[in-house]
Design a protein around this motif. Structure first.
Motif, short mmCIF file in Angstrom:
data_model
loop_
_atom_site.label_atom_id
_atom_site.label_comp_id
_atom_site.label_asym_id
_atom_site.label_seq_id
_atom_site.Cartn_x
_atom_site.Cartn_y
_atom_site.Cartn_z
N TYR A 1 34.02 33.43 43.70
CA TYR A 1 33.67 34.77 43.28
C TYR A 1 34.94 35.56 42.94
O TYR A 1 35.96 35.40 43.60
N CYS A 2 34.85 36.39 41.94
CA CYS A 2 35.99 37.16 41.46
C CYS A 2 36.47 38.15 42.53
O CYS A 2 35.66 38.91 43.07
N THR B 1 38.21 40.71 41.97
CA THR B 1 38.22 42.06 41.40
C THR B 1 36.83 42.67 41.31
O THR B 1 36.60 43.79 41.76
N CYS B 2 35.88 41.93 40.72
CA CYS B 2 34.55 42.53 40.49
C CYS B 2 33.43 41.85 41.28
O CYS B 2 32.31 42.36 41.30
N VAL C 1 31.80 39.01 40.69
CA VAL C 1 30.85 38.13 40.01
C VAL C 1 31.27 36.66 40.18
O VAL C 1 32.39 36.36 40.57
N MET D 1 39.85 35.05 39.86
CA MET D 1 39.27 36.10 39.01
C MET D 1 38.38 35.47 37.95
O MET D 1 38.67 34.38 37.45
N CYS D 2 37.32 36.20 37.58
CA CYS D 2 36.48 35.75 36.47
C CYS D 2 37.30 35.89 35.19
O CYS D 2 38.33 36.56 35.17
N ASP E 1 36.79 37.55 32.48
CA ASP E 1 36.90 38.92 31.96
C ASP E 1 37.99 39.70 32.69
O ASP E 1 38.82 40.35 32.07
N CYS E 2 37.97 39.64 34.02
CA CYS E 2 38.98 40.38 34.80
C CYS E 2 40.38 39.79 34.59
O CYS E 2 41.35 40.54 34.51
#
Length: 146
Positions: free
Chosen positions: A108-109, A111-112, A114, A129-130, A132-133
């Motif tokens: 799981y990210c 930062t966010c 997800v 991190m995912c 996007d992040c």
């Protein structure tokens, strides 16, 4: 001798990509075990490299009377040690990632929150991190450097 490229998880072809079953829960026990295996294999290969370097440096260490030969050997050893230092840091990162798996906090990210995703984790098992992040993080980093 050119510096060797730092190994990545995709350099290790000895694992079969994970095929999630229909309606399978993300980061279930079999997925966690899949990534634990990848990380332990990767760490093992890095440790073998460290052992090879130590042996190579012991076997090849010579006190050349010619300063140019001595300098060449010192430069070669310096490059090898720099590579091993990067790998040592990578081993620490692998160990931290295994700790995340043990704590049931992997995939799981940071930062966010997800899901990072199985394919991304297979390409980079230490990702925190995912995509996007991570992309946003890299853009911010470039802006600060620019």
């Amino acid at each position: 001798m050119p510096a060797k490229k730092q190994p990545t998880a995709s350099d290790f072809k000895n694992f079969t990509p994970y095929k999630p079953k229909k309606n399978e829960e993300y980061m279930n026990e079999s997925q966690l075990e899949h990534f634990r295996h990848i990380l332990l294999s990767w760490k093992s290969e890095l440790m073998e490299e460290v052992d090879r370097t130590v042996s190579h440096m012991k076997d090849d260490a010579a006190n050349f009377p010619d300063p140019a030969d001595r300098a060449t050997q010192e430069e070669e050893f310096s490059l090898e040690l720099r590579t091993r230092d990067r790998e040592r840091k990578l081993i620490k990162k692998i160990d931290k990632t295994i700790d995340l798996i043990d704590a049931d906090d992997y995939g799981y990210c940071d930062t966010c929150g997800v899901e990072i995703g199985i394919k991304r984790l297979e390409a980079r098992p230490t990702a925190t991190m995912c995509i996007d992040c991570k992309t946003l993080d890299e853009i911010k980093e470039k802006q600060q450097l620019g």
